[in-house]
Design an enzyme around this catalytic site. Structure first.
Site, short mmCIF file in Angstrom:
data_model
loop_
_atom_site.label_atom_id
_atom_site.label_comp_id
_atom_site.label_asym_id
_atom_site.label_seq_id
_atom_site.Cartn_x
_atom_site.Cartn_y
_atom_site.Cartn_z
N GLU A 152 -3.85 -9.60 4.74
CA GLU A 152 -3.58 -9.07 6.12
C GLU A 152 -4.88 -8.13 5.79
O GLU A 152 -4.82 -6.37 5.17
CB GLU A 152 -2.35 -8.13 6.87
CG GLU A 152 -2.43 -7.94 7.67
CD GLU A 152 -2.90 -6.77 7.82
OE1 GLU A 152 -2.85 -5.68 9.11
OE2 GLU A 152 -2.82 -5.68 6.76
N ASP B 210 0.41 -7.12 3.23
CA ASP B 210 -0.42 -5.92 4.66
C ASP B 210 -0.73 -4.55 3.56
O ASP B 210 -1.00 -4.53 2.64
CB ASP B 210 0.77 -5.02 5.13
CG ASP B 210 0.82 -4.65 5.88
OD1 ASP B 210 0.51 -4.67 7.17
OD2 ASP B 210 1.35 -3.07 5.79
N GLU C 20 -8.47 4.20 -4.29
CA GLU C 20 -9.35 5.54 -3.91
C GLU C 20 -10.24 5.67 -4.81
O GLU C 20 -9.34 5.76 -6.15
CB GLU C 20 -7.61 6.59 -3.44
CG GLU C 20 -6.82 6.74 -2.08
CD GLU C 20 -5.54 6.16 -2.86
OE1 GLU C 20 -5.25 4.60 -2.65
OE2 GLU C 20 -5.30 6.32 -3.95
N HIS D 129 2.38 -9.57 16.39
CA HIS D 129 3.23 -8.37 16.45
C HIS D 129 2.66 -7.07 16.73
O HIS D 129 3.90 -6.20 17.28
CB HIS D 129 4.81 -8.43 15.20
CG HIS D 129 4.02 -7.80 13.94
ND1 HIS D 129 2.67 -8.38 13.79
CD2 HIS D 129 3.32 -7.00 12.99
CE1 HIS D 129 2.65 -7.78 12.06
NE2 HIS D 129 2.67 -7.01 12.02
N ASP D 130 1.59 -7.25 16.36
CA ASP D 130 1.07 -5.80 16.68
C ASP D 130 0.14 -6.25 17.56
O ASP D 130 0.02 -6.67 18.73
CB ASP D 130 -0.40 -5.74 15.19
CG ASP D 130 0.37 -4.70 14.08
OD1 ASP D 130 1.52 -4.60 14.20
OD2 ASP D 130 0.30 -5.31 13.52
N GLN E 36 4.75 7.68 5.94
CA GLN E 36 4.23 6.15 4.88
C GLN E 36 2.89 7.26 3.90
O GLN E 36 1.51 6.37 4.09
CB GLN E 36 3.53 4.99 6.09
CG GLN E 36 4.12 4.37 6.77
CD GLN E 36 3.96 3.62 7.62
OE1 GLN E 36 2.86 4.00 8.08
NE2 GLN E 36 4.87 2.84 8.12
N ARG F 252 2.71 -12.16 3.01
CA ARG F 252 1.12 -11.92 4.01
C ARG F 252 1.51 -10.19 3.39
O ARG F 252 2.53 -9.59 3.45
CB ARG F 252 1.77 -12.36 5.73
CG ARG F 252 1.53 -11.38 6.36
CD ARG F 252 0.97 -10.33 6.67
NE ARG F 252 0.99 -9.56 7.61
CZ ARG F 252 1.04 -8.27 7.93
NH1 ARG F 252 1.74 -7.34 7.28
NH2 ARG F 252 0.41 -7.89 9.66
N ASN G 36 0.55 -1.46 -0.13
CA ASN G 36 0.32 -0.14 -0.03
C ASN G 36 1.23 1.51 -0.14
O ASN G 36 0.52 2.37 -0.56
CB ASN G 36 -0.79 0.15 1.60
CG ASN G 36 -1.61 1.38 1.46
OD1 ASN G 36 -2.51 1.68 0.43
ND2 ASN G 36 -1.42 1.92 2.34
#
Length: 543
Positions: free
Chosen positions: A243, A201, A208, A308-309, A169, A199, A103
């Site tokens: 994810e 993300d 958009e 991990h989050d 980001q 995986r 992303n």
């Protein structure tokens, strides 16, 4: 469809490379350190390793702010080291998947540094720009505790750039064919090297559109189909894991007709397991599981307890969120975004009965289980560390210097080892747990081996049964060859519960762990006794 469905029978293990094992004494875990510990993972029974981002990065978001997609950060080793890791993994019959951050990039990525020069730059249209921050106003702000807008002003060119996550980001512009081609090249680069999949993300946010919430748009699915077709053509054994922290009905399209993602995380299940431990009511678990949509036969849910989050509370009601914060995060430092930044063992007060209960569900409920490094030994957290770092402390291998993680001076470690209290490395470590046949580690190792003997756990269907007690989760997992019955008691007091076994009269219920004698069902009703947080797993046999 992939040639095989290996991922349905696998046990995944997420490890934080920085925190796993330091091979060169610089205080940071690395690729060669992981290579040295592969025997441990193989012995545990792990089939597939998942590595969060190891790309070069400013580390403002622990690697999810990527500055270069085509190599690994020097602190972790060299590309040649990584090739050797893949060879070592595959030699052991294991697989490895990486995180792919589709992303967004870091604002330090050369693409963005060039894009900041303005519309004359060939990279300007790699990102989403606007003269005004008033576009896409219906898109929610994800990190409400740190961000006030999805737009950030760039003083270099006078435009605003779009970011669904942190300001540092910037989102890539997937309306640009060059970006779409570039990210396909990234996938093929790592697949050519031998990586077994990704995986992916933050996949819901790629495109958009005005008048939408800019999530789960048709264009995103079109692009995922292109990625999947490319992977199938060149590497049909590789997998794509989504994810997408979404409700089940929004997740279903990410499987497509078996032509998008192979796997997706079952986010809504996880917080309801923890809620049931406190409320002693399993009905929310049953409701969310019975509400999971039917997915293509080649696809799979991924189940997890922690990662991990933070323990995300996006998939619960505001009232449930406040309750979870109250009972699991009474200290404000334990909270982050819409979640709880704590490890598994501290969440359940280091109660091994509850740890085993939760893992029993993880290993038996249909889907693929993912373990988080250190949870197999009951590691703790450090809430004094900022952001999510509290659940990313060094792996505790033994009682030697720095928990056996590194030979560096303590002040050089990327994060302090846990050295105080019930979770100190002197009490909680791999070496001592390995020598204790009754330890959590030994128990989990046994359950992984057990799971591999029963393909029904990866491929079967599930039916939830009426337990006549709100604290009893009772379900059967079955296919044409096997039927296994699972009881998970979420009560904190001993209880006798009458249950109807009329459907199984004349059959024998065999304890899958072999600890108790088989039970022949000769009557319609049977009263079962449950100790607090007890589980029972029985294989149904004829006669």
């Amino acid at each position: 469809m992939s040639r095989s469905l290996w991922y349905k029978h696998a046990v995944f293990y997420e490890l934080y490379l920085k925190g796993f094992y330091d091979s060169n004494g610089d205080g940071i875990g690395d690729v060669n350190g992981l290579r040295e510990k592969l025997d441990y993972l193989q012995d545990l029974g792990i089939d597939c390793i998942w590595l969060p981002p190891i790309y070069p990065s400013p580390e403002k978001d622990d690697g999810y702010d990527v500055a270069d997609y085509y190599t690994i950060a020097p602190k972790y080793g060299t590309i040649e080291d990584f090739r050797c890791l893949l060879e070592d993994v595959h030699r052991r019959g294991m697989r490895l998947i990486m995180d792919l951050v589709l992303n967004h990039t870091s604002d330090q990525h050369p693409w963005f540094q060039e894009a900041k020069k303005g519309p004359g730059s060939p990279y300007f249209h790699y990102y989403v720009w606007s003269r005004t921050p008033e576009k896409y106003t219906e898109a929610r702000i994800i990190f409400l505790d740190t961000e006030r807008s999805n737009w950030a002003y760039c003083e270099d060119n006078g435009y605003y750039y779009w970011h669904r996550f942190y300001t540092h980001q910037p989102d890539l512009n997937y309306d640009n064919p060059e970006v779409r081609r570039e990210m396909k090249k990234v996938l093929l680069y790592w697949l050519d090297m031998g990586v077994d999949g990704f995986r992916v993300d933050a996949v819901p946010y790629l495109f958009e559109r005005e008048g939408t919430n800019c999530e789960n748009l048709p264009e995103t699915h079109d692009y995922v189909k292109e990625l999947r077709a490319m992977v199938e053509k060149h590497y049909p054994e590789a997998i794509l894991l989504a994810e997408a922290n979404q409700w089940p009905w929004d997740l279903l399209p990410y499987f497509g007709d078996g032509d998008e993602f192979h796997m997706a995380f079952n986010f809504p299940l996880m917080p309801r397991l923890f809620m049931a431990l406190k409320t002693h009511d399993v009905s929310p678990i049953v409701k969310i599981m019975e509400g999971l949509p039917e997915i293509p036969s080649s696809c799979q849910w991924c189940n997890f307890l922690r990662n991990h989050d933070e323990l995300t509370l996006e998939m619960v009601t505001p009232e449930e969120r406040e309750y979870m914060w109250k009972v699991y995060a009474p200290d404000p430092r334990m909270r982050l975004n819409l979640g709880i930044r704590r490890r598994l063992a501290p969440l359940v007060d280091n109660d091994e009965r509850r740890l085993r209960l939760l893992h029993t569900i993880l290993f038996t409920i249909p889907g693929t289980p993912i373990l988080y490094y250190g949870d197999e030994i009951g590691m703790g957290d450090n809430i004094d560390l900022p952001d999510r770092n509290g659940v990313r402390t060094p792996m505790q291998w033994n009682t030697s210097l720095n928990a056996g993680f590194s030979e560096a001076f303590r002040e050089k470690l990327y994060a302090p080892v846990i050295d105080k209290g019930d979770f100190s490395y002197e009490r909680v470590n791999v070496e001592s747990a390995s020598h204790n046949p009754s330890s959590l580690l030994s128990w989990i190792k046994g359950w992984i081996a057990r799971r591999k003997k029963h393909p029904v756990f990866g491929m079967g269907k599930v039916e939830f049964l009426s337990g006549k007690d709100p604290a009893l989760l009772w379900y059967r997992v079955y296919n044409q060859d096997e039927e296994i019955m699972v009881f998970a008691f979420f009560g904190d007091e001993e209880k006798k519960i009458p249950l109807s076994f009329d459907r199984w009269r004349g059959k024998t219920l065999k304890d899958i762990e072999g600890k108790k004698s088989p039970l022949f069902v000769s009557t319609k009703d049977i009263t079962l006794s449950f100790a607090p947080y007890e589980y029972k797993v029985w294989e149904v046999k004829e006669g």
